[in-house]
Write a protein that holds these residues in place. Sequence first.
Motif, short mmCIF file in Angstrom:
data_model
loop_
_atom_site.label_atom_id
_atom_site.label_comp_id
_atom_site.label_asym_id
_atom_site.label_seq_id
_atom_site.Cartn_x
_atom_site.Cartn_y
_atom_site.Cartn_z
N SER A 58 8.76 -4.45 -59.05
CA SER A 58 8.49 -5.17 -59.86
C SER A 58 8.35 -6.54 -59.71
O SER A 58 9.35 -7.31 -59.39
N ALA A 59 7.50 -7.20 -60.39
CA ALA A 59 7.64 -8.56 -60.67
C ALA A 59 6.98 -9.25 -62.29
O ALA A 59 6.06 -8.66 -62.03
N MET A 60 7.33 -10.30 -62.57
CA MET A 60 6.45 -10.86 -63.48
C MET A 60 5.47 -12.35 -62.80
O MET A 60 6.60 -13.20 -61.96
N THR A 61 4.76 -12.68 -62.58
CA THR A 61 4.11 -14.31 -62.71
C THR A 61 3.22 -14.72 -64.10
O THR A 61 2.51 -14.74 -64.59
N LEU A 62 4.61 -16.08 -63.85
CA LEU A 62 3.90 -16.97 -65.20
C LEU A 62 2.57 -17.89 -64.26
O LEU A 62 3.45 -18.66 -63.62
N GLU A 63 1.54 -18.16 -65.27
CA GLU A 63 1.10 -19.76 -64.93
C GLU A 63 0.91 -20.70 -66.05
O GLU A 63 1.56 -19.50 -67.47
N HIS A 64 0.16 -21.44 -65.98
CA HIS A 64 0.39 -22.54 -67.03
C HIS A 64 -0.68 -23.26 -66.28
O HIS A 64 -0.99 -23.26 -65.46
N TYR A 65 -1.20 -24.42 -67.17
CA TYR A 65 -1.55 -25.56 -66.62
C TYR A 65 -0.62 -26.31 -66.96
O TYR A 65 -0.83 -27.69 -68.21
N PRO A 66 -0.39 -27.50 -65.78
CA PRO A 66 0.53 -28.59 -66.32
C PRO A 66 -0.41 -29.07 -67.44
O PRO A 66 -1.32 -29.66 -66.84
N GLY A 67 0.89 -30.28 -67.99
CA GLY A 67 0.20 -31.53 -68.74
C GLY A 67 -0.02 -30.54 -69.74
O GLY A 67 0.43 -31.27 -70.78
N MET A 68 -0.73 -29.43 -69.91
CA MET A 68 -0.98 -29.24 -71.15
C MET A 68 -0.24 -28.39 -72.46
O MET A 68 0.40 -28.00 -73.06
N THR A 69 0.70 -27.34 -70.77
CA THR A 69 1.88 -26.93 -71.31
C THR A 69 2.42 -27.65 -71.60
O THR A 69 3.92 -26.89 -72.62
N GLU A 70 2.81 -28.46 -71.36
CA GLU A 70 4.38 -29.43 -71.42
C GLU A 70 4.07 -29.66 -72.48
O GLU A 70 4.36 -30.12 -73.54
N LYS A 71 3.08 -30.20 -73.33
CA LYS A 71 2.13 -31.23 -74.67
C LYS A 71 2.79 -30.45 -75.96
O LYS A 71 3.00 -30.60 -76.72
N ALA A 72 1.99 -28.99 -75.25
CA ALA A 72 2.50 -27.63 -76.28
C ALA A 72 3.67 -27.37 -76.49
O ALA A 72 4.58 -27.61 -77.79
N LEU A 73 4.61 -27.62 -75.09
CA LEU A 73 6.54 -27.12 -75.97
C LEU A 73 6.99 -28.76 -76.85
O LEU A 73 7.52 -28.40 -77.17
N ARG A 74 6.10 -30.23 -75.98
CA ARG A 74 7.13 -31.34 -77.04
C ARG A 74 6.15 -30.82 -78.38
O ARG A 74 7.73 -31.38 -79.41
N GLU A 75 5.30 -30.64 -78.36
CA GLU A 75 5.14 -30.55 -80.40
C GLU A 75 6.06 -29.14 -80.79
O GLU A 75 5.75 -29.51 -82.16
N ILE A 76 5.30 -28.07 -80.30
CA ILE A 76 7.21 -26.39 -81.04
C ILE A 76 8.20 -27.52 -80.86
O ILE A 76 8.81 -27.25 -81.84
#
Length: 161
Positions: A58-76
Amino acid sequence: MTSSTAGAAMNVSAKVCVQEAPFDLAAEARALSAGRGDVGAVVTFTGLVRDMGGPEGSAMTLEHYPGMTEKALREIAAEACARWPVAGCTVIHRVGRLAPGDEIVLVATASRHRQAAFDAAAFLMDYLKTRAPFWKKEETAEGARWVDARETDDAAAARWG
């Protein structure tokens, strides 16, 4: 403290990273207080990939949109730093394929007093679970499925208003 200027008084630093590589919890925690005589508390939370009930494969795969994700994390992170009198915070979120037991997220906060550090860390995790743009796919022997935030995650985030 929930003032919108609480963090501004302490020379706040926020570190945000999205990466495939593991992180060094101890080094990240030390970095938050290094050279800072005003820090009396560092709170850390490390999230681990749970066994999804399948065999060892078993495993988990995480995907994101570079740039958009970092921006959202910076805002949080900025919101947490504005709500509480923190000296700094660190958010590191891993992406890619991870196995049970792997570290997936690190949230660390530093403040003069422990309660602000605890509250800011809890807020960060609650908002990461519900507002950060990550896509999670759980893989088990029965197959793979994309998962959303749980109702309990939404309820936890709602407490912050």
